[in-house]
Design a protein around this motif. Structure first.
Motif, PDB file in Angstrom:
ATOM      1  N   VAL A 181       0.834  -1.201   0.000  1.00  0.00           N
ATOM      2  CA  VAL A 181       0.000   0.000   0.000  1.00  0.00           C
ATOM      3  C   VAL A 181       0.870   1.252   0.000  1.00  0.00           C
ATOM      4  O   VAL A 181       0.617   2.206  -0.751  1.00  0.00           O
ATOM      5  N   LYS A 182       1.930   1.274   0.823  1.00  0.00           N
ATOM      6  CA  LYS A 182       2.835   2.428   0.837  1.00  0.00           C
ATOM      7  C   LYS A 182       3.505   2.603  -0.519  1.00  0.00           C
ATOM      8  O   LYS A 182       3.638   3.728  -1.031  1.00  0.00           O
ATOM      9  N   GLY A 183       3.926   1.501  -1.123  1.00  0.00           N
ATOM     10  CA  GLY A 183       4.518   1.577  -2.454  1.00  0.00           C
ATOM     11  C   GLY A 183       3.554   2.127  -3.479  1.00  0.00           C
ATOM     12  O   GLY A 183       3.926   2.906  -4.361  1.00  0.00           O
ATOM     13  N   PHE A 184       2.281   1.727  -3.372  1.00  0.00           N
ATOM     14  CA  PHE A 184       1.252   2.247  -4.277  1.00  0.00           C
ATOM     15  C   PHE A 184       1.216   3.775  -4.214  1.00  0.00           C
ATOM     16  O   PHE A 184       1.241   4.451  -5.249  1.00  0.00           O
ATOM     17  N   TRP A 185       1.157   4.303  -2.991  1.00  0.00           N
ATOM     18  CA  TRP A 185       1.045   5.759  -2.866  1.00  0.00           C
ATOM     19  C   TRP A 185       2.329   6.469  -3.289  1.00  0.00           C
ATOM     20  O   TRP A 185       2.266   7.563  -3.864  1.00  0.00           O
ATOM     21  N   ASP A 186       3.470   5.849  -3.082  1.00  0.00           N
ATOM     22  CA  ASP A 186       4.716   6.430  -3.580  1.00  0.00           C
ATOM     23  C   ASP A 186       4.685   6.533  -5.102  1.00  0.00           C
ATOM     24  O   ASP A 186       5.099   7.547  -5.685  1.00  0.00           O
ATOM     25  N   VAL A 187       4.193   5.475  -5.751  1.00  0.00           N
ATOM     26  CA  VAL A 187       4.118   5.460  -7.217  1.00  0.00           C
ATOM     27  C   VAL A 187       3.151   6.532  -7.716  1.00  0.00           C
ATOM     28  O   VAL A 187       3.427   7.237  -8.698  1.00  0.00           O
ATOM     29  N   MET A 188       2.013   6.669  -7.043  1.00  0.00           N
ATOM     30  CA  MET A 188       1.005   7.616  -7.510  1.00  0.00           C
ATOM     31  C   MET A 188       1.488   9.060  -7.461  1.00  0.00           C
ATOM     32  O   MET A 188       0.940   9.929  -8.139  1.00  0.00           O
ATOM     33  N   GLU A 189       2.522   9.322  -6.681  1.00  0.00           N
ATOM     34  CA  GLU A 189       3.083  10.678  -6.614  1.00  0.00           C
ATOM     35  C   GLU A 189       4.015  10.993  -7.787  1.00  0.00           C
ATOM     36  O   GLU A 189       4.378  12.147  -7.990  1.00  0.00           O
ATOM     37  N   THR A 190       4.401   9.985  -8.567  1.00  0.00           N
ATOM     38  CA  THR A 190       5.422  10.183  -9.601  1.00  0.00           C
ATOM     39  C   THR A 190       4.860  10.681 -10.929  1.00  0.00           C
ATOM     40  O   THR A 190       5.584  11.278 -11.716  1.00  0.00           O
ATOM     41  N   GLY A 191       3.598  10.393 -11.209  1.00  0.00           N
ATOM     42  CA  GLY A 191       3.016  10.813 -12.480  1.00  0.00           C
ATOM     43  C   GLY A 191       3.210   9.831 -13.617  1.00  0.00           C
ATOM     44  O   GLY A 191       2.771  10.092 -14.742  1.00  0.00           O
ATOM     45  N   ILE A 192       3.859   8.681 -13.376  1.00  0.00           N
ATOM     46  CA  ILE A 192       4.035   7.681 -14.423  1.00  0.00           C
ATOM     47  C   ILE A 192       2.689   7.018 -14.726  1.00  0.00           C
ATOM     48  O   ILE A 192       1.837   6.907 -13.837  1.00  0.00           O
ATOM     49  N   PRO A 193       2.435   6.577 -15.965  1.00  0.00           N
ATOM     50  CA  PRO A 193       1.191   5.852 -16.265  1.00  0.00           C
ATOM     51  C   PRO A 193       1.093   4.575 -15.430  1.00  0.00           C
ATOM     52  O   PRO A 193       2.034   3.778 -15.376  1.00  0.00           O
ATOM     53  N   VAL A 194      -0.056   4.388 -14.769  1.00  0.00           N
ATOM     54  CA  VAL A 194      -0.211   3.308 -13.796  1.00  0.00           C
ATOM     55  C   VAL A 194      -1.444   2.459 -14.111  1.00  0.00           C
ATOM     56  O   VAL A 194      -2.506   2.990 -14.441  1.00  0.00           O
ATOM     57  N   VAL A 195      -1.285   1.131 -13.975  1.00  0.00           N
ATOM     58  CA  VAL A 195      -2.409   0.201 -14.016  1.00  0.00           C
ATOM     59  C   VAL A 195      -2.291  -0.752 -12.836  1.00  0.00           C
ATOM     60  O   VAL A 195      -1.198  -0.963 -12.293  1.00  0.00           O
ATOM     61  N   LEU A 219      -6.647   5.660  -8.724  1.00  0.00           N
ATOM     62  CA  LEU A 219      -6.446   5.197 -10.099  1.00  0.00           C
ATOM     63  C   LEU A 219      -7.423   5.876 -11.045  1.00  0.00           C
ATOM     64  O   LEU A 219      -7.070   6.247 -12.175  1.00  0.00           O
ATOM     65  N   VAL A 220      -8.654   6.068 -10.592  1.00  0.00           N
ATOM     66  CA  VAL A 220      -9.649   6.759 -11.414  1.00  0.00           C
ATOM     67  C   VAL A 220      -9.223   8.204 -11.668  1.00  0.00           C
ATOM     68  O   VAL A 220      -9.256   8.694 -12.803  1.00  0.00           O
ATOM     69  N   ARG A 221      -8.786   8.904 -10.604  1.00  0.00           N
ATOM     70  CA  ARG A 221      -8.362  10.306 -10.748  1.00  0.00           C
ATOM     71  C   ARG A 221      -7.176  10.450 -11.684  1.00  0.00           C
ATOM     72  O   ARG A 221      -7.055  11.452 -12.399  1.00  0.00           O
ATOM     73  N   ASN A 222      -6.305   9.460 -11.683  1.00  0.00           N
ATOM     74  CA  ASN A 222      -5.073   9.545 -12.462  1.00  0.00           C
ATOM     75  C   ASN A 222      -5.169   8.840 -13.817  1.00  0.00           C
ATOM     76  O   ASN A 222      -4.141   8.570 -14.442  1.00  0.00           O
ATOM     77  N   ASP A 223      -6.398   8.548 -14.245  1.00  0.00           N
ATOM     78  CA  ASP A 223      -6.620   7.896 -15.544  1.00  0.00           C
ATOM     79  C   ASP A 223      -5.881   6.578 -15.669  1.00  0.00           C
ATOM     80  O   ASP A 223      -5.398   6.210 -16.751  1.00  0.00           O
ATOM     81  N   GLY A 224      -5.763   5.857 -14.542  1.00  0.00           N
ATOM     82  CA  GLY A 224      -5.204   4.514 -14.578  1.00  0.00           C
ATOM     83  C   GLY A 224      -6.275   3.504 -14.933  1.00  0.00           C
ATOM     84  O   GLY A 224      -7.418   3.858 -15.235  1.00  0.00           O
ATOM     85  N   LEU A 225      -5.905   2.229 -14.914  1.00  0.00           N
ATOM     86  CA  LEU A 225      -6.868   1.168 -15.202  1.00  0.00           C
ATOM     87  C   LEU A 225      -6.849   0.132 -14.092  1.00  0.00           C
ATOM     88  O   LEU A 225      -5.809  -0.119 -13.476  1.00  0.00           O
ATOM     89  N   ILE A 226      -8.008  -0.495 -13.874  1.00  0.00           N
ATOM     90  CA  ILE A 226      -8.146  -1.568 -12.902  1.00  0.00           C
ATOM     91  C   ILE A 226      -8.535  -2.821 -13.665  1.00  0.00           C
ATOM     92  O   ILE A 226      -9.644  -2.912 -14.200  1.00  0.00           O
ATOM     93  N   GLY A 227      -7.612  -3.771 -13.747  1.00  0.00           N
ATOM     94  CA  GLY A 227      -7.859  -5.015 -14.462  1.00  0.00           C
ATOM     95  C   GLY A 227      -8.545  -6.025 -13.554  1.00  0.00           C
ATOM     96  O   GLY A 227      -7.881  -6.753 -12.807  1.00  0.00           O
ATOM     97  N   VAL A 228      -9.859  -6.051 -13.587  1.00  0.00           N
ATOM     98  CA  VAL A 228     -10.624  -7.013 -12.783  1.00  0.00           C
ATOM     99  C   VAL A 228     -10.167  -8.423 -13.155  1.00  0.00           C
ATOM    100  O   VAL A 228     -10.060  -8.769 -14.341  1.00  0.00           O
ATOM    101  N   THR A 229      -9.865  -9.215 -12.126  1.00  0.00           N
ATOM    102  CA  THR A 229      -9.234 -10.504 -12.368  1.00  0.00           C
ATOM    103  C   THR A 229     -10.140 -11.673 -12.019  1.00  0.00           C
ATOM    104  O   THR A 229     -11.128 -11.517 -11.297  1.00  0.00           O
ATOM    105  N   PHE A 230      -9.781 -12.865 -12.516  1.00  0.00           N
ATOM    106  CA  PHE A 230     -10.619 -14.053 -12.368  1.00  0.00           C
ATOM    107  C   PHE A 230     -10.080 -15.003 -11.305  1.00  0.00           C
ATOM    108  O   PHE A 230     -10.472 -16.166 -11.259  1.00  0.00           O
TER     109      PHE A 230
END
Length: 317
Positions: A181-195, A219-230
């Motif tokens: 979770v901490k890594g997720f938020w660190d990544v979201m601060e960088t501006g790189i395209p995220v999925v 992810l929604v705010r940053n135009d990322g994608l959520i790949g719903v999984t099976f």
């Protein structure tokens, strides 16, 4: 309607079972693979993302070689039929696939930076070999960050920040599935395209691999994608109770958080032993599409099944 599947482990299975003679162009699941040429063709898959995954039991000294071996298998055993399936390196390649029709694309993604052995030059080499997406971790810690099952719960390391910056410079996509979770938020601060290529929602199923509501909103705010999984254990707290309707509950929850235009799919086929009944391989995507069309408007279903991945990769590859 076409499909894009954001995650499968065919290359890992080909590498792990190299003595078994598995064949992507062979006889479907009788041949031991969930994702096959016949399956993706039947379901009108436009693009399949193939993960390069080095399991944790591989010694560190061998991880780079195992990653290269899986990349080699992509070219020698999957793209060997170039008139059927060809590698995708850019948005233009993807546009060309859609324009010409009749062919299927394959995109390489590294699942876990362990194989890089702390070297940015290894990242650049993989980029030159066609890898365009990287998940920083699997479930454990490595040089880049902590995975979601690491008790420490740390974020990006110094090398991890350098790695993300280099990915951004090269024009790669970052996958936050498996990341702490901490890594997720660190990544979201960088501006790189995220999925999040293969993750569901923790509000519906409590598995830690699933996304918290604030992560979905980010992810929604940053135009990322959520790949719903099976993956059954990511669909229902009792994996034996996982159904297609359970997958739809995750979709409904993402929609309730404002994410109806950020939904995609990442099957995790060939990386799982237990399957949702009726959804055992790529040939079953057609059935899932039919179930979605019974409940949702066709324009929305088209987005989820393929157009959202397509538009994302056109913008960012």
């Amino acid at each position: 309607m076409y499909w894009i599947d954001g995650h499968c482990d065919v290359l890992f299975k080909l590498w792990k079972n190299k003595e078994d003679g598995l064949d992507f162009y062979g006889n479907g699941r009788k041949n031991g693979l969930d994702v096959t040429w016949s399956g993706v063709r039947k379901s009108r898959v436009l693009l399949q993302v193939f993960a390069v995954f080095v399991p944790p039991e591989v010694p560190r000294s061998q991880s780079w070689q195992v990653a290269l071996d899986q990349v080699d298998r992509f070219y020698e055993e999957v793209v060997k039929e170039a008139d059927r399936l060809r590698p995708v390196f850019s948005g233009e390649d993807l546009k060309d696939l859609k324009r010409k029709g009749g062919r299927i694309g394959g995109l390489l993604s590294l699942e876990g930076a362990d194989a890089l052995q702390g070297s940015l030059s290894h990242l650049r080499l993989l980029y030159r070999l066609g890898v365009r997406q990287v998940g920083l971790t699997w479930n454990h810690a490595n040089e880049a960050a902590d995975g979601i099952e690491e008790e420490r719960g740390g974020g990006l390391t110094r090398f991890g920040k350098q790695l993300v910056a280099e990915m951004d410079r090269l024009g790669m996509v970052l996958d936050v599935s498996h990341l702490s979770v901490k890594g997720f938020w660190d990544v979201m601060e960088t501006g790189i395209p995220v999925v999040a290529s293969h993750s569901n929602t923790r509000a519906v199923c409590s598995h830690p691999r699933n996304l918290l509501d604030d992560q979905v909103r980010a992810l929604v705010r940053n135009d990322g994608l959520i790949g719903v999984t099976f993956v059954p254990r990511f669909i229902h707290d009792d994996p034996d109770a996982a159904t297609v309707d359970g997958i739809l509950r995750h979709i409904e929850h993402i929609c309730s958080l404002g994410g109806e235009n950020r939904i995609a799919f990442g099957s995790d086929f060939d990386g799982i032993d237990q399957k949702v009944p009726g959804l055992e391989g790529s040939e079953a995507l057609t059935m899932l599409g039919e179930e979605l069309l019974k409940r949702y408007p066709e324009p929305l279903v088209r987005k989820w099944c393929g157009e959202n991945w397509y538009d994302f990769y056109i913008r960012h590859l």
